[in-house]
Design a protein around this motif. Structure first.
Motif, PDB file in Angstrom:
ATOM      1  N   GLN A  75      27.624 -25.404 120.336  1.00 15.92           N
ATOM      2  CA  GLN A  75      27.303 -24.998 121.699  1.00 15.92           C
ATOM      3  C   GLN A  75      28.022 -25.847 122.741  1.00 15.92           C
ATOM      4  O   GLN A  75      28.357 -25.378 123.817  1.00 15.92           O
ATOM      5  CB  GLN A  75      25.786 -25.086 121.918  1.00 15.92           C
ATOM      6  CG  GLN A  75      24.978 -24.092 121.097  1.00 15.92           C
ATOM      7  CD  GLN A  75      25.201 -22.650 121.507  1.00 15.92           C
ATOM      8  OE1 GLN A  75      25.842 -22.374 122.505  1.00 15.92           O
ATOM      9  NE2 GLN A  75      24.700 -21.724 120.727  1.00 15.92           N
ATOM     10  N   THR A  76      28.247 -27.115 122.437  1.00 12.02           N
ATOM     11  CA  THR A  76      28.864 -28.008 123.424  1.00 12.02           C
ATOM     12  C   THR A  76      30.270 -28.435 123.030  1.00 12.02           C
ATOM     13  O   THR A  76      30.876 -29.257 123.711  1.00 12.02           O
ATOM     14  CB  THR A  76      27.997 -29.268 123.612  1.00 12.02           C
ATOM     15  OG1 THR A  76      27.863 -29.936 122.347  1.00 12.02           O
ATOM     16  CG2 THR A  76      26.616 -28.903 124.123  1.00 12.02           C
ATOM     17  N   ASN A 110      33.647 -26.429 121.763  1.00 13.61           N
ATOM     18  CA  ASN A 110      34.383 -25.252 121.329  1.00 13.61           C
ATOM     19  C   ASN A 110      35.763 -25.654 120.826  1.00 13.61           C
ATOM     20  O   ASN A 110      36.516 -26.317 121.544  1.00 13.61           O
ATOM     21  CB  ASN A 110      34.540 -24.259 122.488  1.00 13.61           C
ATOM     22  CG  ASN A 110      33.214 -23.673 122.925  1.00 13.61           C
ATOM     23  OD1 ASN A 110      32.273 -23.609 122.150  1.00 13.61           O
ATOM     24  ND2 ASN A 110      33.131 -23.248 124.177  1.00 13.61           N
ATOM     25  N   SER A 115      39.742 -25.438 119.871  1.00 13.31           N
ATOM     26  CA  SER A 115      40.866 -24.831 120.579  1.00 13.31           C
ATOM     27  C   SER A 115      41.477 -23.713 119.745  1.00 13.31           C
ATOM     28  O   SER A 115      41.236 -23.598 118.535  1.00 13.31           O
ATOM     29  CB  SER A 115      41.931 -25.888 120.862  1.00 13.31           C
ATOM     30  OG  SER A 115      42.509 -26.340 119.644  1.00 13.31           O
ATOM     31  N   ASN A 155      29.720 -18.505 117.760  1.00  6.60           N
ATOM     32  CA  ASN A 155      29.426 -18.896 119.138  1.00  6.60           C
ATOM     33  C   ASN A 155      30.031 -17.842 120.060  1.00  6.60           C
ATOM     34  O   ASN A 155      31.185 -17.447 119.877  1.00  6.60           O
ATOM     35  CB  ASN A 155      30.019 -20.279 119.442  1.00  6.60           C
ATOM     36  CG  ASN A 155      29.634 -20.794 120.817  1.00  6.60           C
ATOM     37  OD1 ASN A 155      30.014 -20.212 121.830  1.00  6.60           O
ATOM     38  ND2 ASN A 155      28.890 -21.880 120.861  1.00  6.60           N
ATOM     39  N   LYS A 156      29.253 -17.409 121.037  1.00  7.51           N
ATOM     40  CA  LYS A 156      29.710 -16.355 121.950  1.00  7.51           C
ATOM     41  C   LYS A 156      31.009 -16.736 122.652  1.00  7.51           C
ATOM     42  O   LYS A 156      31.892 -15.891 122.864  1.00  7.51           O
ATOM     43  CB  LYS A 156      28.610 -16.072 122.978  1.00  7.51           C
ATOM     44  CG  LYS A 156      28.896 -14.913 123.911  1.00  7.51           C
ATOM     45  CD  LYS A 156      27.708 -14.672 124.839  1.00  7.51           C
ATOM     46  CE  LYS A 156      27.968 -13.482 125.758  1.00  7.51           C
ATOM     47  NZ  LYS A 156      26.792 -13.232 126.647  1.00  7.51           N
ATOM     48  N   ASN A 157      31.151 -18.023 123.010  1.00  7.32           N
ATOM     49  CA  ASN A 157      32.327 -18.464 123.756  1.00  7.32           C
ATOM     50  C   ASN A 157      33.594 -18.518 122.902  1.00  7.32           C
ATOM     51  O   ASN A 157      34.707 -18.530 123.433  1.00  7.32           O
ATOM     52  CB  ASN A 157      32.080 -19.853 124.356  1.00  7.32           C
ATOM     53  CG  ASN A 157      30.953 -19.850 125.369  1.00  7.32           C
ATOM     54  OD1 ASN A 157      30.722 -18.853 126.043  1.00  7.32           O
ATOM     55  ND2 ASN A 157      30.236 -20.953 125.463  1.00  7.32           N
ATOM     56  N   ILE A 158      33.430 -18.581 121.586  1.00 11.48           N
ATOM     57  CA  ILE A 158      34.581 -18.708 120.692  1.00 11.48           C
ATOM     58  C   ILE A 158      35.121 -17.339 120.271  1.00 11.48           C
ATOM     59  O   ILE A 158      36.278 -17.215 119.870  1.00 11.48           O
ATOM     60  CB  ILE A 158      34.204 -19.556 119.456  1.00 11.48           C
ATOM     61  CG1 ILE A 158      33.702 -20.935 119.900  1.00 11.48           C
ATOM     62  CG2 ILE A 158      35.388 -19.743 118.511  1.00 11.48           C
ATOM     63  CD1 ILE A 158      33.151 -21.788 118.769  1.00 11.48           C
ATOM     64  N   PRO A 207      36.176 -14.597 121.943  1.00 12.72           N
ATOM     65  CA  PRO A 207      37.435 -14.138 122.560  1.00 12.72           C
ATOM     66  C   PRO A 207      38.657 -14.904 122.052  1.00 12.72           C
ATOM     67  O   PRO A 207      39.738 -14.325 121.895  1.00 12.72           O
ATOM     68  CB  PRO A 207      37.212 -14.386 124.054  1.00 12.72           C
ATOM     69  CG  PRO A 207      35.739 -14.458 124.226  1.00 12.72           C
ATOM     70  CD  PRO A 207      35.215 -15.057 122.959  1.00 12.72           C
ATOM     71  N   GLU A 265      27.489 -14.882 116.747  1.00 16.27           N
ATOM     72  CA  GLU A 265      27.220 -15.762 117.884  1.00 16.27           C
ATOM     73  C   GLU A 265      26.405 -16.987 117.491  1.00 16.27           C
ATOM     74  O   GLU A 265      26.256 -17.909 118.291  1.00 16.27           O
ATOM     75  CB  GLU A 265      26.494 -14.983 118.985  1.00 16.27           C
ATOM     76  CG  GLU A 265      27.324 -13.838 119.556  1.00 16.27           C
ATOM     77  CD  GLU A 265      26.662 -13.166 120.748  1.00 16.27           C
ATOM     78  OE1 GLU A 265      25.601 -13.657 121.201  1.00 16.27           O
ATOM     79  OE2 GLU A 265      27.203 -12.156 121.230  1.00 16.27           O
ATOM     80  N   ARG A 291      18.879 -16.244 120.789  1.00 14.72           N
ATOM     81  CA  ARG A 291      20.327 -16.052 120.905  1.00 14.72           C
ATOM     82  C   ARG A 291      20.754 -14.657 120.455  1.00 14.72           C
ATOM     83  O   ARG A 291      21.879 -14.264 120.655  1.00 14.72           O
ATOM     84  CB  ARG A 291      21.065 -17.101 120.064  1.00 14.72           C
ATOM     85  CG  ARG A 291      20.957 -18.518 120.586  1.00 14.72           C
ATOM     86  CD  ARG A 291      21.726 -18.728 121.858  1.00 14.72           C
ATOM     87  NE  ARG A 291      21.728 -20.128 122.276  1.00 14.72           N
ATOM     88  CZ  ARG A 291      22.143 -20.557 123.451  1.00 14.72           C
ATOM     89  NH1 ARG A 291      22.584 -19.692 124.341  1.00 14.72           N
ATOM     90  NH2 ARG A 291      22.109 -21.841 123.752  1.00 14.72           N
TER      91      ARG A 291
END
Length: 219
Positions: free
Chosen positions: A26-27, A29, A31, A53-56, A58, A77, A138
């Protein structure tokens, strides 16, 4: 290939067929370069990626265009979704078929987590003081994402979250213990489920993830 937030999870993923693991959470991500290096290191021309993870997600979807390998993304996610997806992984079928089956399995899981608030704020579950324990959803078809439980104790937040997350008809609860989990807290979870959700099968795994003493997957 999977993103993992703890050494226990990494080991568990490996047992379930994951050939490459990238540290993230979560904290933290990873590269694009880190994900791409892991894809290239896998001894296969077809690679299924679990971002967890939702942010990863894309970033993971860019990988196919950056390598000569075929890269398919299962849009997980959470770590609990990844475990459900990996249970149906079949090394004898191709990546496209695996990705489809794994995505369906991940989508069937309701997931939640418990962590400690670092600052005072308000939420749909009520006011939160610094140091309170919060239960978050989540991914659940019957609940909105976000904070659904607030308590001054870890046990209080955990059982309040489970009361909402473990809906009627659910059969399996997967408990992933983080660095701050204890046998005593896990016993409270087991006892609450035995009393309030009799018949539900409980599976406990050591995840080793920081910041989140407990992650849950409900099927």
């Amino acid at each position: 290939m999977a993103v993992s937030s703890g050494d226990g999870l990494s080991e568990l993923f490996g047992q379930l067929g994951v050939q490459g693991v990238v540290t993230g959470g979560q904290t933290l991500n990873p590269s694009t370069a880190e994900l791409l290096a892991a894809v290239e290191a896998v001894n296969s021309t077809q690679v299924v990626v679990l971002p967890n993870n939702k942010n990863i997600i894309p970033v993971a979807k860019q990988l196919d265009a950056l390598t000569g390998k075929t890269v398919l993304v299962v849009p997980t996610e959470t770590m609990a979704e990844a475990l459900a997806a990996l249970v149906v992984y079949d090394p004898e079928i191709d990546a496209e078929a695996n990705a489809a089956e794994m995505s369906e399995a991940a989508d069937s899981v309701s997931t939640g987590e418990v962590t400690q608030a670092v600052r005072a704020t308000n939420s749909n579950a009520g006011p939160i003081a610094e140091g309170d324990w919060i239960g978050l959803v989540r991914g659940a078809h019957h609940l909105p994402n976000g904070i659904v439980a607030v308590s001054g104790t870890l046990d209080g937040a955990t059982v309040a979250l489970l009361d909402l997350l473990v809906a009627p008809g659910r059969e399996i609860v997967t408990v992933i213990e983080g660095l701050d989990a204890t046998a005593g807290h896990t016993d409270v979870i087991q006892a609450w489920l035995d009393e309030h959700r009799p018949g539900v099968q409980v599976e406990v795994h050591r995840g080793g993830q920081p910041l989140y003493p407990y992650l849950f997957g409900v099927e």
